[in-house]
Design an enzyme around this catalytic site. Structure first.
Site, PDB file in Angstrom:
ATOM      1  N   GLY A 132      27.779 -18.622 -44.250  1.00  7.74           N
ATOM      2  CA  GLY A 132      27.130 -18.501 -42.961  1.00  7.74           C
ATOM      3  C   GLY A 132      25.905 -19.401 -42.884  1.00  7.74           C
ATOM      4  CB  VAL A 188      27.723 -24.076 -51.700  1.00  2.77           C
ATOM      5  CG1 VAL A 188      27.121 -24.021 -53.093  1.00  2.77           C
ATOM      6  CG2 VAL A 188      27.233 -22.907 -50.864  1.00  2.77           C
ATOM      7  CE  LYS A 206      23.279 -20.031 -49.473  1.00  7.16           C
ATOM      8  NZ  LYS A 206      23.055 -18.704 -50.049  1.00  7.16           N
ATOM      9  CG  ASP A 213      27.206 -10.181 -47.106  1.00  9.26           C
ATOM     10  OD1 ASP A 213      28.169  -9.415 -46.870  1.00  9.26           O
ATOM     11  OD2 ASP A 213      27.213 -11.389 -46.830  1.00  9.26           O
TER      12      ASP A 213
END
Ligand code: NAG
Ligand code: NAG
Ligand code: NAG
Ligand code: NAG
Ligand code: NAG
Length: 828
Positions: free
Chosen positions: A546, A550, A564, A660
């Site tokens: 999101g 990467v 990232k 998450d």
């Protein structure tokens, strides 16, 4: 159409007036209210993805995507179109087919913002059809749509209805939303790695008379008020005993469908019809906007009512989602009686009396006159997820004719206490009338704001004192960095983000030097990272999230790193960048992926991590060519991840909630040691006396704690829930959500729990494990997973307990393999 309508109306009026006696005129029934068609003050019709406006047969003009672009803020444009859409000849949407031929696909969160000139209820109608597209399979889109903060629907498109055309219809009161009343914002949010789409949008004012604030409530019997506070979804709108009335035949473009699929005993029923032009509308109550005369001109009554004294009910049964309350509108019009005072009947909803001895004659004063009643059914009164409407001869009044009638039926789902029309929130009771609720809500907000300000002030004072002496790695940093990743701060722009930073750090040299001095690891230049990744070569890409892409990079000294790179356009990215740096600065642990450094040159947001060569755990379970893991390896990996989470919850200064947890966020290094990654959504855990943080719901479908979803209150037990899903995923080797599977199997959490409760989890575990594990070990493990998925957070174990259980599962396995070495090994 409309001129024709009013012309007919006039003609009918003249004929009728001529045939009336004076006394009838005096009775006042001829009070035709809102004469002529309704002209909505707000009317937005958009044919999404279309390059040209589309004019439907009913005369409505849907503007093209280009003409509506000023209403939309979105990232990337993707359009899909198809030459024709096929539906059966009986489809009610035949006249709307052109709208389904084009769609607009959104890969990022996208927001339509409609100016509202006249506040109050508005229709929101969304058209969906999965138009073929070479790179997006619209049938698989997973996304959330919300309007003024009310979740309209959430998740994947219902497979059953696709690839059929579908129109979803909602009612949103723009004044009762928390945002400003002169806007209606429609937000499309794709799930991670998915996208959203829509074929057409209607935002249209609703006549004020259509919904009143009160209704009768069934169980407890009484009055229900505060309807205008709710948002609604139209789930059924039936023209009882009649045929389809398509949107083009309703002055308000509603669709009315026949009721025959829902009648439980059609043999006992009789269709009735009446000339529509002869239906009367009384001055008060029903008017032509409530329902067109075609609805009142057809009905179902009891078959052969005069022949036998009948003792049964006419019954309609409709499936609905449980966990929501429903507004039910019943339309009546006595087109069966030959004279007044012949018809008395009872109305039942879900087996409970709604009206006893309904006497239309005394209510309307004449035959063939429109009348309607609203009922609210509390979610707790739903039986078997269905709503049953019954009408039958009155049991209390001895009428000459044992008969009953129903002309129309509408069922509207009411938003729940978290202002959602779709969620896993299955057990929310009806909240009190809106006003009380809003007051409490307001007070709570105010108190929270005051507390927050006091804390902020205290924290600032402390920091000033400590700043020079105590700028060690991460310490007291958390107390002033904006922790709130809620909507308000999400919407803050990048520049205000920077200025917040500058202002609060009181540092003239900007936040980068501040980060460096606070021990955030190495500050890389953009050039260094360009070199490390061959200028961000797509070949070096190892993942997309999101936040952005990467890449695998090699630093000058030959060491490998994961890089990232945030998408500079993403508002969310800024927040996550900030959160992740902040969180990672506070944590160092063997089972957490460490941050090596970062780069913020030229508005870039780049984070540099240690490289995890064995990639995400998920790839070792299914869907890739990686070697499969033995039971023992799986246990060790789960224990590692549990240690990482346990450290997050309890180890760092205040404790951190990951938010998450999923198998793609558990990474494996070259020795298959598990490390938890991706703190982009993390949140500091609550202080001692609070037990949760209130927050906008974030996370991934399939792993979301239902309680968090319902109450928007986050606690470390939300991570425990997600971790439970991970445990089941590890043992069953299938995704948490797999829309391709039969309905009851789509959600792993539900499916696995079903088998675990029967103590038969072995039936659905990874076939590669068959016979290669010690059953006691598996049982221990499954118990841990089951506990994690408890409905309520308080019933879930802490990570330390989960860890303990998993460790004993490992010990059992090790003991068993000493006895029987072939167990626990995986031969592939
Ligand atoms: C919308 O809500 C507001 C506030 O609750 C209320 O005053 C207003 O009457 C509602 N509008 C309609 C059309 O019911
Ligand atoms: C899109 O996905 C659905 C469900 O997974 C599948 O049945 C269908 O064949 C796919 N369509 C294309 C064009 O790939
Ligand atoms: C009523 O009419 C509809 C359509 O004409 C028909 O499908 C239905 O079976 C009829 N119902 C009864 C109870 O006669
Ligand atoms: C009609 O249904 C209600 C509720 O289900 C029931 O109490 C009543 O006895 C029924 N009436 C007849 C005549 O069967
Ligand atoms: C609910 O469904 C079950 C199984 O389908 C059935 O046995 C039961 O009678 C139903 N209950 C009611 C009140 O309809």
């Amino acid at each position: 159409m409309e001129p024709l309508h009013s012309c007919l109306l006039t003609l009918f009026l003249i004929v009728f007036l001529a045939s009336l006696s004076v006394s009838e005129v005096a009775a006042g029934f001829l009070n035709f209210p809102p004469s002529g068609p309704f002209v909505p003050p707000d009317c937005y019709l958009i044919d999404c993805g279309s390059s040209h406006p589309t004019i439907l047969q009913d005369g409505r003009r849907f503007q093209s995507d280009h003409d509506s672009s000023s209403l939309l803020s979105t990232g990337k444009d993707v359009f899909a179109s198809v030459d024709s859409v096929h539906v059966g000849n009986s489809s009610p949407y035949l006249s709307s087919l052109p709208l389904f031929q084009t769609a607009r696909i959104f890969t990022d969160e996208s927001v339509y913002s409609f100016g509202i000139s006249s506040p109050g209820f508005h229709w929101v109608r969304l058209y969906f059809y999965p138009v073929p597209h070479p790179s997006y399979n619209l049938s698989n889109a997973i996304f959330t749509v919300s309007a003024n903060g009310v979740v309209l629907f959430c998740g994947f498109m219902p497979k059953k209805e696709l690839p059929q055309v579908m129109v979803k219809e909602y009612l949103i009161n723009t004044t009762s939303s928390s945002s400003s009343s002169n806007k209606l914002t429609l937000k499309f949010t794709p799930a991670k790695n998915s996208f959203s789409f829509v074929n057409a949008i209607e935002i249209v004012s609703m006549p004020e008379s259509l919904i009143s604030d009160t209704a009768s409530s069934i169980r407890p019997l009484g009055d229900f008020s505060g309807l205008s506070w709710y948002a609604f979804e139209v789930v059924y709108r039936l023209n009882i005993g009649g045929t389809t009335i398509s949107p083009s035949d309703d002055t308000l473009f509603r669709l009315w469908q026949p009721d025959n699929p829902f009648m439980t005993f059609p043999e006992g029923a009789r269709n009735l019809s009446f000339p529509p032009g002869e239906i009367n509308y009384p001055g008060q109550g029903a008017n032509p906007h409530i329902a067109p005369n075609g609805v009142y001109a057809s009905a179902i009554t009891m078959a052969d009512s005069q022949v036998n004294q009948q003792k049964f009910n006419l019954t309609w049964e409709m499936n609905v989602n449980s966990g929501f309350s429903y507004l039910i509108r019943l339309h009546f019009c006595d087109i069966v009686s030959k004279s007044l005072n012949e018809l008395y009947f009872d109305v039942y909803i879900n087996g409970k009396i709604g009206v006893s001895g309904l006497d239309l004659s005394s209510l309307t004063g004449r035959l063939a006159t429109a009348y309607y009643r609203d009922f609210v059914v509390d979610s707790s009164a739903l039986i078997n997820s269905s709503i049953m409407v019954q009408v039958g001869p009155s049991s209390s009044i001895d009428s000459s004719l044992g008969n009953a009638i129903l002309n129309g039926l509408e069922i509207l789902k009411m938003s729940n206490s978290v202002r959602s029309l779709d969620s896993s929130s299955r057990f929310d009771p009806i909240p009190g009338p809106g006003t009380i609720k809003m007051k409490i809500f307001g007070t709570v907000l105010l108190v929270m704001a005051i507390i927050a300000m006091v804390f902020l002030a205290m924290a600032l004072v402390r920091i000033r004192k400590k700043r020079d002496s105590d700028w060690k790695y991460g310490k007291s940093f958390s107390s002033w960095l904006p922790l709130n990743t809620s909507k308000a701060s999400l919407s803050s722009s990048r520049s205000s983000y920077r200025s917040t930073f500058l202002a609060s750090s009181k540092s003239k040299s900007g936040y980068s030097s501040f980060f460096a001095s606070a021990g955030f690891g190495r500050l890389f230049t953009f050039k260094e990272l360009q070199e490390a990744t061959q200028n961000f070569d797509e070949k070096a890409m190892i993942g997309v999230g999101g936040f952005g892409k990467v890449y695998l990079g090699t630093l000058e000294d030959g060491s490998k790193v994961a890089i990232k790179r945030g998408n500079p356009k993403s508002q969310q990215g800024i927040n996550e960048f900030q959160t992740e740096i902040q969180m990672l600065s506070r944590v160092r642990h063997r089972h957490l992926v460490s941050l090596i450094g970062y780069c913020d040159d030229n508005s870039e947001m780049i984070l540099v991590y240690e490289y995890m060569s064995n990639g995400p755990l998920r790839d070792h379970l299914y869907g890739s060519n990686r070697p499969l893991l033995s039971w023992k390896q799986r246990l060790e990996i789960c224990i590692g991840a549990a240690r990482g989470l346990h450290y997050l919850h309890t180890g760092a200064a205040h404790g951190i909630i990951h938010r998450d947890v999923k198998t793609t966020n558990v990474l494996l290094d070259e020795n298959l040691v598990a490390k938890v990654s991706d703190f982009g959504l993390s949140k500091a855990a609550p202080e001692m006396e609070q037990t949760h943080v209130s927050t906008a719901v974030k996370g991934s479908f399939g792993y979301l704690d239902p309680e968090y979803f319902r109450r928007q209150q986050l606690s470390d037990k939300s991570d425990v829930y997600s971790f439970g899903v991970v445990l089941f995923e590890v043992i069953c080797a299938r995704p948490a959500i797999d829309p391709a599977l039969p309905r009851e199997q789509v959600s792993l959490a539900e499916w696995a729990m079903k088998w675990q409760r029967k103590e038969m989890l072995e039936k659905i575990i990874d076939p590669h494990l068959a016979g290669k594990f010690c059953p006691e070990s598996l049982r221990k493990y499954a118990e841990a997973a089951e506990k994690c998925l408890a409905e309520y957070g308080v019933d879930r174990p802490a990570m330390s307990d989960v860890l303990w259980k998993l460790e004993s599962a490992l010990q059992l396995q090790e003991a068993a393999s000493r006895v029987n070495p072939s167990e626990g090994e995986l031969q592939v």
